[in-house]
Write a protein that holds these residues in place. Structure first.
Motif, PDB file in Angstrom:
ATOM      1  N   ALA A 118      28.696  28.554   5.628  1.00 56.35           N
ATOM      2  CA  ALA A 118      27.609  27.778   5.024  1.00 56.35           C
ATOM      3  C   ALA A 118      26.310  28.574   5.024  1.00 56.35           C
ATOM      4  N   ARG A 119      26.039  29.284   6.117  1.00 56.36           N
ATOM      5  CA  ARG A 119      24.822  30.106   6.177  1.00 56.36           C
ATOM      6  C   ARG A 119      24.869  31.241   5.154  1.00 56.36           C
ATOM      7  N   LEU A 120      26.048  31.850   4.989  1.00 56.21           N
ATOM      8  CA  LEU A 120      26.173  32.905   3.973  1.00 56.21           C
ATOM      9  C   LEU A 120      25.935  32.342   2.573  1.00 56.21           C
ATOM     10  N   LEU A 121      26.471  31.165   2.314  1.00 54.75           N
ATOM     11  CA  LEU A 121      26.350  30.575   0.980  1.00 54.75           C
ATOM     12  C   LEU A 121      24.924  30.127   0.674  1.00 54.75           C
ATOM     13  N   GLU A 122      24.138  29.858   1.725  1.00 54.16           N
ATOM     14  CA  GLU A 122      22.739  29.466   1.507  1.00 54.16           C
ATOM     15  C   GLU A 122      21.956  30.559   0.805  1.00 54.16           C
ATOM     16  N   SER A 123      22.386  31.802   0.938  1.00 50.11           N
ATOM     17  CA  SER A 123      21.654  32.911   0.326  1.00 50.11           C
ATOM     18  C   SER A 123      21.977  33.058  -1.166  1.00 50.11           C
ATOM     19  N   LEU A 124      22.945  32.309  -1.652  1.00 52.21           N
ATOM     20  CA  LEU A 124      23.322  32.392  -3.065  1.00 52.21           C
ATOM     21  C   LEU A 124      22.482  31.454  -3.917  1.00 52.21           C
ATOM     22  N   THR A 125      22.436  31.745  -5.194  1.00 53.98           N
ATOM     23  CA  THR A 125      21.772  30.834  -6.131  1.00 53.98           C
ATOM     24  C   THR A 125      22.673  29.621  -6.341  1.00 53.98           C
ATOM     25  N   ASP A 126      22.113  28.568  -6.912  1.00 52.60           N
ATOM     26  CA  ASP A 126      22.916  27.374  -7.211  1.00 52.60           C
ATOM     27  C   ASP A 126      24.080  27.721  -8.138  1.00 52.60           C
ATOM     28  N   ASP A 127      23.828  28.574  -9.114  1.00 49.15           N
ATOM     29  CA  ASP A 127      24.887  28.975 -10.052  1.00 49.15           C
ATOM     30  C   ASP A 127      25.991  29.750  -9.335  1.00 49.15           C
ATOM     31  N   GLN A 128      25.612  30.653  -8.448  1.00 51.95           N
ATOM     32  CA  GLN A 128      26.620  31.427  -7.711  1.00 51.95           C
ATOM     33  C   GLN A 128      27.456  30.519  -6.816  1.00 51.95           C
ATOM     34  N   ARG A 129      26.804  29.588  -6.123  1.00 60.47           N
ATOM     35  CA  ARG A 129      27.546  28.633  -5.280  1.00 60.47           C
ATOM     36  C   ARG A 129      28.499  27.810  -6.125  1.00 60.47           C
ATOM     37  N   SER A 130      28.061  27.377  -7.290  1.00 55.72           N
ATOM     38  CA  SER A 130      28.910  26.592  -8.178  1.00 55.72           C
ATOM     39  C   SER A 130      30.150  27.378  -8.598  1.00 55.72           C
ATOM     40  N   ARG A 131      29.976  28.665  -8.862  1.00 57.69           N
ATOM     41  CA  ARG A 131      31.119  29.507  -9.242  1.00 57.69           C
ATOM     42  C   ARG A 131      32.077  29.699  -8.066  1.00 57.69           C
ATOM     43  N   VAL A 132      31.538  29.776  -6.856  1.00 58.27           N
ATOM     44  CA  VAL A 132      32.412  29.858  -5.675  1.00 58.27           C
ATOM     45  C   VAL A 132      33.235  28.580  -5.578  1.00 58.27           C
ATOM     46  N   TRP A 133      32.593  27.414  -5.726  1.00 56.41           N
ATOM     47  CA  TRP A 133      33.320  26.133  -5.652  1.00 56.41           C
ATOM     48  C   TRP A 133      34.396  26.084  -6.739  1.00 56.41           C
ATOM     49  N   ASP A 134      34.068  26.550  -7.932  1.00 58.25           N
ATOM     50  CA  ASP A 134      35.039  26.539  -9.035  1.00 58.25           C
ATOM     51  C   ASP A 134      36.257  27.416  -8.740  1.00 58.25           C
ATOM     52  N   ALA A 135      36.065  28.458  -7.944  1.00 61.87           N
ATOM     53  CA  ALA A 135      37.164  29.387  -7.635  1.00 61.87           C
ATOM     54  C   ALA A 135      38.021  28.924  -6.453  1.00 61.87           C
ATOM     55  N   LEU A 136      37.592  27.879  -5.735  1.00 63.50           N
ATOM     56  CA  LEU A 136      38.298  27.488  -4.518  1.00 63.50           C
ATOM     57  C   LEU A 136      39.764  27.129  -4.742  1.00 63.50           C
ATOM     58  N   ASP A 137      40.077  26.358  -5.776  1.00 57.25           N
ATOM     59  CA  ASP A 137      41.473  25.978  -5.997  1.00 57.25           C
ATOM     60  C   ASP A 137      42.357  27.212  -6.186  1.00 57.25           C
ATOM     61  N   ALA A 138      41.890  28.168  -6.953  1.00 52.90           N
ATOM     62  CA  ALA A 138      42.670  29.388  -7.185  1.00 52.90           C
ATOM     63  C   ALA A 138      42.771  30.217  -5.908  1.00 52.90           C
ATOM     64  N   LEU A 139      41.705  30.328  -5.155  1.00 50.86           N
ATOM     65  CA  LEU A 139      41.738  31.083  -3.896  1.00 50.86           C
ATOM     66  C   LEU A 139      42.674  30.432  -2.880  1.00 50.86           C
ATOM     67  N   GLU A 140      42.632  29.106  -2.799  1.00 46.75           N
ATOM     68  CA  GLU A 140      43.543  28.413  -1.888  1.00 46.75           C
ATOM     69  C   GLU A 140      44.995  28.593  -2.317  1.00 46.75           C
ATOM     70  N   ALA A 141      45.261  28.562  -3.606  1.00 44.71           N
ATOM     71  CA  ALA A 141      46.630  28.799  -4.096  1.00 44.71           C
ATOM     72  C   ALA A 141      47.077  30.217  -3.741  1.00 44.71           C
ATOM     73  N   ALA A 142      46.191  31.196  -3.914  1.00 47.01           N
ATOM     74  CA  ALA A 142      46.530  32.578  -3.582  1.00 47.01           C
ATOM     75  C   ALA A 142      46.794  32.734  -2.092  1.00 47.01           C
ATOM     76  N   ALA A 143      46.108  31.940  -1.264  1.00 47.69           N
ATOM     77  CA  ALA A 143      46.268  32.000   0.186  1.00 47.69           C
ATOM     78  C   ALA A 143      47.454  31.176   0.672  1.00 47.69           C
ATOM     79  N   GLY A 144      48.110  30.453  -0.241  1.00 43.65           N
ATOM     80  CA  GLY A 144      49.255  29.625   0.153  1.00 43.65           C
ATOM     81  C   GLY A 144      48.854  28.329   0.819  1.00 43.65           C
ATOM     82  N   ILE A 145      47.633  27.890   0.567  1.00 40.19           N
ATOM     83  CA  ILE A 145      47.148  26.630   1.154  1.00 40.19           C
ATOM     84  C   ILE A 145      47.529  25.492   0.216  1.00 40.19           C
ATOM     85  N   ARG A 146      48.218  24.511   0.776  1.00 45.25           N
ATOM     86  CA  ARG A 146      48.640  23.340  -0.022  1.00 45.25           C
ATOM     87  C   ARG A 146      47.883  22.124   0.471  1.00 45.25           C
ATOM     88  N   HIS A 147      47.505  21.290  -0.462  1.00 46.86           N
ATOM     89  CA  HIS A 147      46.805  20.033  -0.076  1.00 46.86           C
ATOM     90  C   HIS A 147      47.713  18.861  -0.311  1.00 46.86           C
TER      91      HIS A 147
END
Length: 147
Positions: A118-147
């Motif tokens: 969370a502290r690392l993400l605070e240094s990002l712009t709102d747009d950059q944070r939004s792009r990180v959130w958008d990538a989470l599903d794909a990153l979790e799939a790549a990591a083998g994380i199932r919900h």
């Protein structure tokens, strides 16, 4: 500093860029101080998530040799973070289960890592944070994380 925006540079390869970024983030959020090593925390997390589990299965999941898993199990048991019980299906083996202290240690470590992220993400712009959130599903799939 090499130019990572050059598509012909090996550092311009998205897989290389992601590997470097993940490695650096991981080092920045790694716990400091007297806590468990990364390897012990990984083994404990696997036992919490998968237990009861045989030591051989722990070694397979953690991708370590049997002697390495045996040392980790002995260390975690000595710290009171796991318990070993006889395997009812295989008298030569045992089953590993996390103690309440082990579960608490994993939950605490996850919270600390989340706070560091969370502290690392605070240094990002709102747009950059939004792009990180958008990538989470794909990153979790790549990591083998199932919900």
């Amino acid at each position: 500093m090499p130019d990572t925006s050059d598509p012909d540079s090996p550092l311009g390869d998205p897989a290389v860029r992601l590997a470097v970024a993940v490695g650096r983030i991981n080092r920045r959020i790694r716990p400091t101080g007297d806590g468990l090593s990364h390897g012990l925390m990984s083994a404990l997390s696997t036992i919490v998530r998968q237990g009861p589990i045989r030591p051989s299965e722990l070694a397979r999941i953690e991708a370590v040799a049997a002697p390495t898993a045996t040392r980790a199990v002995a260390d975690l048991e000595a710290r009171g973070l796991i318990e070993r019980t006889p395997d009812p299906e295989d008298g030569r083996s045992s089953l590993l289960t996390a103690t309440q202290d082990g579960v608490t240690a994993v939950m605490h470590a996850r919270m600390e890592r989340a706070e560091r992220v969370a502290r690392l993400l605070e240094s990002l712009t709102d747009d950059q944070r939004s792009r990180v959130w958008d990538a989470l599903d794909a990153l979790e799939a790549a990591a083998g994380i199932r919900h």
